[in-house]
Design an enzyme around this catalytic site. Structure first.
Site, PDB file in Angstrom:
ATOM      1  N   ASP A 182      53.074  26.558 -24.050  1.00 53.67           N
ATOM      2  CA  ASP A 182      52.560  25.190 -24.013  1.00 53.67           C
ATOM      3  C   ASP A 182      52.571  24.562 -25.401  1.00 53.67           C
ATOM      4  O   ASP A 182      52.246  23.383 -25.561  1.00 53.67           O
ATOM      5  CB  ASP A 182      51.176  25.131 -23.365  1.00 53.67           C
ATOM      6  CG  ASP A 182      50.131  25.997 -24.046  1.00 53.67           C
ATOM      7  OD1 ASP A 182      50.435  26.602 -25.094  1.00 53.67           O
ATOM      8  OD2 ASP A 182      48.999  26.066 -23.521  1.00 53.67           O
ATOM      9  N   SER A 183      52.997  25.335 -26.396  1.00 55.13           N
ATOM     10  CA  SER A 183      53.289  24.789 -27.720  1.00 55.13           C
ATOM     11  C   SER A 183      54.325  23.673 -27.636  1.00 55.13           C
ATOM     12  O   SER A 183      54.455  22.873 -28.571  1.00 55.13           O
ATOM     13  CB  SER A 183      53.797  25.888 -28.652  1.00 55.13           C
ATOM     14  OG  SER A 183      54.837  26.632 -28.028  1.00 55.13           O
TER      15      SER A 183
ATOM     16  N   ASP B 251      53.669  30.013 -20.037  1.00 55.37           N
ATOM     17  CA  ASP B 251      52.256  29.687 -20.217  1.00 55.37           C
ATOM     18  C   ASP B 251      51.686  28.966 -19.010  1.00 55.37           C
ATOM     19  O   ASP B 251      52.337  28.090 -18.426  1.00 55.37           O
ATOM     20  CB  ASP B 251      52.081  28.779 -21.443  1.00 55.37           C
ATOM     21  CG  ASP B 251      51.652  29.542 -22.682  1.00 55.37           C
ATOM     22  OD1 ASP B 251      51.073  30.635 -22.544  1.00 55.37           O
ATOM     23  OD2 ASP B 251      51.892  29.031 -23.794  1.00 55.37           O
TER      24      ASP B 251
ATOM     25  N   LYS C  60      51.215  33.703 -18.716  1.00 55.27           N
ATOM     26  CA  LYS C  60      50.245  33.974 -19.797  1.00 55.27           C
ATOM     27  C   LYS C  60      49.039  33.066 -19.639  1.00 55.27           C
ATOM     28  O   LYS C  60      49.196  31.856 -19.457  1.00 55.27           O
ATOM     29  CB  LYS C  60      50.876  33.780 -21.175  1.00 55.27           C
ATOM     30  CG  LYS C  60      49.895  34.067 -22.326  1.00 55.27           C
ATOM     31  CD  LYS C  60      50.612  34.162 -23.652  1.00 55.27           C
ATOM     32  CE  LYS C  60      51.052  32.819 -24.189  1.00 55.27           C
ATOM     33  NZ  LYS C  60      49.906  31.920 -24.504  1.00 55.27           N
TER      34      LYS C  60
ATOM     35  N   GLU D 226      45.011  32.154 -21.217  1.00 54.18           N
ATOM     36  CA  GLU D 226      44.115  32.253 -22.356  1.00 54.18           C
ATOM     37  C   GLU D 226      42.681  32.466 -21.881  1.00 54.18           C
ATOM     38  O   GLU D 226      42.195  31.722 -21.023  1.00 54.18           O
ATOM     39  CB  GLU D 226      44.175  30.981 -23.204  1.00 54.18           C
ATOM     40  CG  GLU D 226      45.545  30.692 -23.798  1.00 54.18           C
ATOM     41  CD  GLU D 226      45.542  29.433 -24.658  1.00 54.18           C
ATOM     42  OE1 GLU D 226      44.436  28.879 -24.903  1.00 54.18           O
ATOM     43  OE2 GLU D 226      46.623  28.998 -25.077  1.00 54.18           O
TER      44      GLU D 226
ATOM     45  N   GLU E  80      46.220  36.343 -31.104  1.00 58.37           N
ATOM     46  CA  GLU E  80      46.596  35.287 -32.047  1.00 58.37           C
ATOM     47  C   GLU E  80      45.498  35.082 -33.078  1.00 58.37           C
ATOM     48  O   GLU E  80      44.324  34.915 -32.738  1.00 58.37           O
ATOM     49  CB  GLU E  80      46.857  33.971 -31.319  1.00 58.37           C
ATOM     50  CG  GLU E  80      47.262  32.842 -32.256  1.00 58.37           C
ATOM     51  CD  GLU E  80      47.760  31.594 -31.554  1.00 58.37           C
ATOM     52  OE1 GLU E  80      48.068  30.601 -32.249  1.00 58.37           O
ATOM     53  OE2 GLU E  80      47.851  31.610 -30.308  1.00 58.37           O
TER      54      GLU E  80
END
Length: 264
Positions: free
Chosen positions: A45-46, A84, A112, A114, A181
């Site tokens: 999602d960067s 993501d 992925k 978070e 991270e």
């Protein structure tokens, strides 16, 4: 490049073989990375920041990730491809299953997410339904407004202990990769030793099983700034393919990240 699976990463962890991974967003760069034998790619999602010019990752949608996942898969049929799950796309296990299915149909091999212990039920539900999961701990960019910015996580002992517990809990729930991270190197090493699954780091020292970089940072072309934990390999080598090769070699040799890219 032969097709890469989670079994390959597990074998590499057991053998002590380090591996490099990179974000990818389109077919052309995905093809370049596969030709250089990058084993793992992430449609992150960067993309909200490096492609869309947003200040953070929060505006990115499931449809955005699915579109870029299809593009990357078209260019790289053999990499292990993670995608993501965007902000608020997995607030309940049911929502997570529905959105993960869209990303898997787009070509992802794994999603992925978070978060910490609260994700255990969701991870378990996804794993039961044949969706492999990478659990992202430490600095989780979707929580930028909670953290008050992009800050190193796990420097105090209580937070560090909780992160170790979360990693073990999520692994036991079914997570097949842990991504750390911006955490202190010693904490990342503890977690890497504490779980049987591969651990990928970004700003987490060189003791993890794998490393990942945002491709725009690796090539020194990010619109905002190059994080301390990254390295401009294009400036060092002068050519994109050579930059990827040097990154792969440095990770496998354990020379990247170095002390200058590491938090203590």
């Amino acid at each position: 490049m032969k097709k890469i699976t989670i079994n390959d990463l597990m074998k590499w962890k057991q053998e002590g073989r380090k591996f490099a991974s990179v974000t990818a967003y389109d077919a052309s760069f995905a093809q370049l990375f596969e030709q250089q034998e990058v084993p793992v790619m992430l449609v992150g999602d960067s993309l909200g920041m490096v492609l869309q010019g947003k200040p953070d990752t929060l505006p990115v949608s499931v449809q955005d990730i699915a579109y870029h996942t299809r593009c990357v898969r078209a260019g790289s049929p053999n990499s292990l491809l993670m995608a993501d799950m965007p902000f608020m796309s997995y607030s309940t296990p049911e929502q997570a299953c529905e959105n993960a299915a869209e990303l898997m149909r787009a070509g992802a091999n794994m999603v992925k997410l978070e978060g910490g212990a609260w994700l255990a039920e969701t991870v378990s539900k996804l794993a039961e339904r044949a969706v492999p999961v990478c659990a992202h701990l430490g600095l989780t960019p979707q929580s930028v407004n909670i953290f008050g910015g992009y800050k190193v996580q796990g420097r105090d002992s209580d937070h560090a202990e909780q992160m170790v517990k979360d990693a073990i809990l999520l692994k036991n729930a079914g997570a097949q990769i842990i991504l750390l991270e911006c955490v202190p190197a010693r904490l990342a090493e503890r977690i890497t030793k504490a779980v049987e699954v591969p651990v990928i780091g970004i700003g987490a020292g060189n003791a993890t099983d794998g490393q990942i970089l945002v491709m725009h940072d690796m090539f020194g072309i990010s619109a905002n700034y190059i994080p301390r934990f990254s390295k401009n390999y294009l400036a060092e080598t002068g050519e994109m393919r050579a930059a990827v090769t040097k990154y792969l070699e440095d990770v496998e040799a354990g020379t990247f990240p170095g002390p200058e890219h590491t938090f203590e």
